[in-house]
Write a protein that holds these residues in place. Structure first.
Motif: not given
Length: 484
Positions: A401, A406, A424-428, A449-450, A455
């Motif tokens: 992360n 992302g 589930q904890q990865l920002k992708v 993301y990012g 988005s």
């Protein structure tokens, strides 16, 4: 009959017919430097004229029956099937792709066209609840004119995945392909739809430089921008499009993490690493850019990856045994070399590779990369595997992360539940349990993301949102008798 005969497109632009232009750009085979022809080079005045023509053509296109629009895509599918070998050959020569990748690209582009056959006849809205005696409808309508600015790395697919659904939903399109791959990402698409019977003025293909791209982003006749490319250019495009309040979709870069847990099968993990890091010489936004390996298997897996890299054959991708072709040009090869040298200066260990020659760069493996090393966060876009050890699942999550990107992530493990919990904890925007990071199936909503995007999504169920706009319509038997 050839699809992309040079005599048709040489020195020309496309607006439904082929027309001459004063400015030209050489088309070169990446591996050899051989000149394959000259593309027309559009300027801002070509864009202005295209915008006017496209606005008019779009209204006529939308006025046709859905069956007439559908027929164009049915024919387009037949044309691509007939000319697959020729399209593959152009992708190999113009983008430096090996045959395996080029064949895959043509097949996935063909699947996009097959998907689009159904779009003109799909549900175009919904009936909403309202008071008795009144009908409330939400309708999907075309945006108008869509500007598509496409990249060089998957030239045919990354252009047609936007051009085709945009047309299928009733829009006109102005396509600016990357000038380095303008034949297979622009002129090929023009020929496919020309032969398929697409009405004139509806698709414009205008290769050009940054000035041409800027003109597309600010032209008042263009209603939407679909861009795939670097994050730096994407920021500029988004700012320009905001001046005329265009809808904007930005599909940008990535520094994608492939996480290998200690329970992974070593051989399978190594194969996933080299595929994710070295496919198309690493010139993919989804490339596995950070390979995070549990410390318990780090050394064994590193050695296995190096073994596989030693088997790679670097050379002209027209030769059957070649597994690593050239980068898009010598400038990019030198950029990758500089990134590798900087990484070594900051403590990374070069296990193999590291040399460049013209547009070619040796497949390379860097180990002992720490988070303060520039290559930890820099998108490479070259054939370099960056190996990073970790000790706990939480550390892997934190390392994955880190940074602004992302886009995609992969996790290799024999414990699917553990992989899902970690994932589930990865920002992708794209997550693969037991696969590497490079994957696209045309029916999935694609995006990140990012700094990997704004988005938005393209593909599958996302295409209707991307290429249409909502109109709310109510119907009553007679006008209300308001109190005022």
């Amino acid at each position: 009959m050839s699809l992309i005969t040079q005599s048709i497109w040489n020195g020309k632009l496309f607006n439904g017919t082929w027309f001459d232009t004063e400015n030209h750009y050489s088309v070169e085979e990446v591996a050899t430097g051989e000149t394959l022809g000259k593309i027309g080079y559009a300027d801002k005045y070509n864009v202005i004229e295209a915008g006017k023509q496209a606005q008019k053509a779009q209204k006529d296109w939308w006025a046709l029956s859905y069956q007439e629009r559908q027929t164009v895509f049915e024919r387009a599918v037949e044309i691509v099937v007939e000319h697959q070998a020729e399209l593959v050959e152009w992708i190999v020569k113009e983008s430096g792709s090996i045959g395996l990748k080029a064949n895959f690209e043509v097949n996935i582009a063909l699947q996009v066209l097959k998907n689009c056959v159904a779009l003109p006849s799909m549900d175009q809205g919904t009936v909403l609840p309202t008071s008795n005696g009144k009908v409330s409808i939400a309708k999907r309508l075309p945006l108008g004119v869509v500007g598509v600015i496409s990249p060089f790395n998957f030239p045919l697919y990354l252009a047609i995945r936007a051009v085709a659904p945009a047309l299928a939903f009733g829009n006109a399109v102005i396509l600016k392909p990357d000038e380095r791959t303008a034949v297979c990402s622009g002129y090929a698409i023009a020929r496919i739809f020309e032969l398929a019977g697409l009405p004139k003025g509806l698709l414009h293909v205008l290769p050009g430089n940054a000035e041409t791209g800027e003109a597309i982003t600010i032209d008042p006749n263009i209603n939407s921008i679909q861009f795939t490319g670097s994050t730096a250019v994407g920021r500029t495009i988004g700012a320009n499009a905001g001046k005329t309040l265009k809808k904007v979709s930005l599909e940008l870069g990535g520094k994608n993490s492939l996480i290998i847990l200690e329970d992974a099968n070593i051989e399978l993990a190594a194969k996933n690493i080299v595929w994710g890091a070295f496919l198309h010489s690493g010139q993919i936004c989804m490339t596995s850019g950070k390979i995070l390996i549990h410390q318990n298997i780090y050394t064994e897996l590193k050695n296995k990856v190096v073994e596989k890299v030693k088997e790679f054959v670097v050379g002209n991708p027209t030769q059957e045994n070649v597994t690593i072709g050239p980068l898009i040009n010598e400038k990019q090869s030198l950029r990758v070399k500089q990134l590798v040298n900087d990484a070594i200066e900051h403590g990374a260990i070069l296990e193999i590779g590291g040399n460049s020659k013209g547009a070619f760069f040796e497949p390379s493996v860097l180990s002992a990369v720490k988070q303060d090393n520039p290559i930890f966060s820099e998108e490479i876009f070259g054939p370099v595997a960056v190996l990073i050890p970790f000790s706990t699942d939480q550390e892997a999550i934190d390392l994955a992360n880190m940074g602004d990107y992302g886009l995609s992530a992969g996790i290799i493990t024999s414990n699917v539940g553990r992989g899902m919990k970690l994932g589930q904890q990865l920002k992708v925007g794209l997550l693969h349990i037991n696969d590497q990071t490079v994957s696209d199936e045309t029916l999935n909503p694609f995006g990140g993301y990012g700094s990997s995007g704004n988005s938005t999504r393209i593909g599958g169920p996302a295409n209707a949102d991307e290429f249409t706009q909502w109109q709310w319509m109510t119907i009553q038997a007679e006008a209300p008798n308001y109190q005022f």
